[in-house]
Structures are given as structure tokens and as C-alpha cells.
Design an enzyme around this catalytic site. Sequence first.
Site, mmCIF file in Angstrom:
data_model
loop_
_atom_site.group_PDB
_atom_site.id
_atom_site.type_symbol
_atom_site.label_atom_id
_atom_site.label_comp_id
_atom_site.label_asym_id
_atom_site.label_seq_id
_atom_site.Cartn_x
_atom_site.Cartn_y
_atom_site.Cartn_z
ATOM 1 N N LYS A 131 -1.736 -43.500 -0.797
ATOM 2 C CA LYS A 131 -2.205 -44.182 0.416
ATOM 3 C C LYS A 131 -3.064 -45.398 0.070
ATOM 4 O O LYS A 131 -3.711 -45.436 -0.988
ATOM 5 C CB LYS A 131 -2.939 -43.219 1.347
ATOM 6 C CG LYS A 131 -4.345 -42.886 0.975
ATOM 7 C CD LYS A 131 -5.083 -42.224 2.159
ATOM 8 C CE LYS A 131 -6.550 -42.096 1.791
ATOM 9 N NZ LYS A 131 -7.455 -41.939 2.881
ATOM 10 N N LYS A 157 -9.734 -47.868 -0.070
ATOM 11 C CA LYS A 157 -10.776 -48.816 -0.483
ATOM 12 C C LYS A 157 -11.133 -48.615 -1.943
ATOM 13 O O LYS A 157 -11.573 -49.534 -2.617
ATOM 14 C CB LYS A 157 -12.053 -48.586 0.345
ATOM 15 C CG LYS A 157 -11.912 -48.949 1.793
ATOM 16 C CD LYS A 157 -13.261 -48.783 2.492
ATOM 17 C CE LYS A 157 -13.132 -47.942 3.739
ATOM 18 N NZ LYS A 157 -13.292 -46.503 3.522
ATOM 19 N N LYS A 163 -9.316 -36.706 -4.950
ATOM 20 C CA LYS A 163 -10.422 -37.567 -5.376
ATOM 21 C C LYS A 163 -11.070 -37.061 -6.658
ATOM 22 O O LYS A 163 -11.510 -37.845 -7.487
ATOM 23 C CB LYS A 163 -11.467 -37.688 -4.268
ATOM 24 C CG LYS A 163 -10.989 -38.562 -3.120
ATOM 25 C CD LYS A 163 -12.117 -39.062 -2.267
ATOM 26 C CE LYS A 163 -11.574 -40.093 -1.280
ATOM 27 N NZ LYS A 163 -12.570 -40.607 -0.369
#
Length: 329
Positions: free
Chosen positions: A192, A195, A109
Site C-alpha cells: 500500500k 508515508k 510494520k
Amino acid sequence: MQRVFSGIQPTGIPHLGNYLGAIRNWATLQADHDCLFCLVDMHSLTMPWSPQTLREQTLGAAACLLAAGIDPTRLYNQSAVSAHARLGWIFNCVSRLGWLNRMTQFKDKAGKNRENHSAGLYVYPNLMAADILAFHATRVPVGDDQLQHLELANDIAQKFNHDMGVEFFPKIEPLVPPAAARVMSLRDGTKKMSKSDPSAQSRIVLTDTADEIAGKIRRAKTDSEPLPSEMAGLAERPEARNLVTIYAAVSERTPADILSEFGGQGFGPFKNALAELLVQKLAPIATETSRLLQDETHLLSVLRTGAERARSVADPIVNEAESLVGFLR
Ligand code: AQP
């Protein structure tokens, strides 16, 4: 009865990965487990956010979960139960920097621009450990992307018990679904489904209309070969493997069974069948979600009741953890 805790970030409408990796199992587990399901809004602050969007997304996620069959008495939002933050701080002081440095989700991230990310993103796994252990939950249904965080939660619990000289926190066991533990992006079979992916085409969300689902599956990245008849033929084909895995998980069949039906065919007929299957499974959830979203007062009252129940379980546990570390009470 085993206690189950699981959470989802209200960072957007839950997607097919959240559904197959987590939410569908939650709905099954509640029949014979003592479950708590949490909209982890505090985790949502670990990436840039807007207050208005967070409010809307928390209500949207609540509506989706209820529509997917979650028992309203077991659902609440994290920030309404202070036990999460209180135990989270203690765990920030138990967890080691070396442990956090190994977390791959932080690396994914934060990317290259790590210095610019919030400290919250870095200590997120400590709060996640607190989310679970504040309830002495022993079972956590998650997709396999969260396994590393659960290992860390067990390390934290063990260190706390060791340092305080008591067997206070129990061991946590992950419950990973056998199929679709990791649903991948429709645009890139090596990433993956998420959202926060900037491309809306990369995911199917639980409020998509039939046309949106069909369009996203039609445009899903594939390759030019027909589908193989054996599983070995999917080894180097991440996008094909992802679509077959999704089909298998949604239809509750094995991927081998799906290949025995579609092997040798091109992606056209397979994608049509997959889109039809997804519409059939997801359309009732989308319809119920939009019905629930029309009554915000009801959704807020569901979350308030769920938070009261969660407080009644977590407060005595976290009070005791605070006494153990030496806080005056
Ligand atoms: N792609 C996935 N496949 C299978 N399971 C998944 N989960 C998430 N993505 C997949 C599972 O869903 C639960 C809730 O996850 P989350 O929303 O709290 O956090 P996340 O894992 O960070 O999910 P996203 O979509 O990638 O969110 P953003 O983009 O906001 O960070 C977890 O049990 C997770 O395993």
C-alpha cells in the site's frame, strides 16, 4: 445525527492514498454528520520519531487537511485531549493479547525485528478503539487497511459492555469508500502507498508540485503490455490495476469506464492523462497548504479551538467509563 470520528497520523505529508481513502470522504461527510477529525500524534510515537519533525509534521498535516476542505472547528490533535489516553489505558486492560496477536498491521510494520519495536506499536489498536469510542462515534471513514482494527474496536466495546453489565459503548460501522479503498505504492503494486515507505517515488503527496506529480507518474512501475479493454485483464497486473483505480477514483468514474477509453493503448498516453488529472485536482490543495503554513499562530489556534470542542464531547463519556470500571471520581 450520526457521529463520525476519523484520524490520520502526522507522520508525514498526507499522500494520495490518505486523500482518496479517507480525507476526501471526510470533507463530504461533514455536511450531514457530527464529525471529529484528529491528527493522531500519540500514534506517531509508535515508530521512531524526532520531536522537531513531529511538531512540523503535525502543523503540515493540519494545513493539508484544512486545504482539502476540512472544517477548522472539527480538527484537533489527539494529545491535547486527555480522554484518548485515559480510555486507551482502560482498553489496554480490556483487550486480549490473543486479539492483538492477530493484527496484520503490527506484523507488517514490525517485520522480522519484532522484539525491538515499541510496546506502543503493539497496543496501537487499543488506543485507536479509544479514539473512536471516547466520542461514542458510530461511523468511521477509513481505507480498507484499517478494517481489522475496527473489528477489534467492536470486540473491545462488546467486552467492556459485557464485563461492566451495561450497554455503554455503541457499535462502530466503517465507512469504506467504494473506489480507491486501498491505493498501492507507485513502485510496487502489491504494497500500500504509505508515508513511511523509504522511497519518495512510491507516493504522491498533497504538497507535490505539478512537475513532481508528472515525474512520479511517468516513473511509476508498469509492465510492457498495453492496457486491457476489460477489467479481467487487470487481474494479474497489480501496477496497471493501481493506476487505473487511481484514475477512476480521482475522476469519479468506474475503472471499466476508464478501460473503455484507454484499453488497447500503451502506458504513455494514459500516464500523461493521469498526471494532468492529478495536477488539476491536487494543485489547489498544495497552493492553499503553503499559504496556511505561513501562519503558524493561526494553525495553532485552530487546533486549540478544535481540542476544546473535542474535550467537551469526550470528557463526560470517559468520566462515565472511569466510574463504570470503579475509579473514584
Ligand atoms: N494506501 C492507502 N489507500 C487508501 N487509504 C489509505 N489510508 C492510508 N493509506 C492508504 C487511510 O488513510 C487514513 C489515515 O491513515 P494514517 O496515516 O493514520 O495511517 P496509515 O494507515 O498507517 O497510513 P500510512 O501512510 O501507511 O502511514 P504510516 O506510513 O505513517 O504508517 C486511514 O483511514 C487509512 O485507512
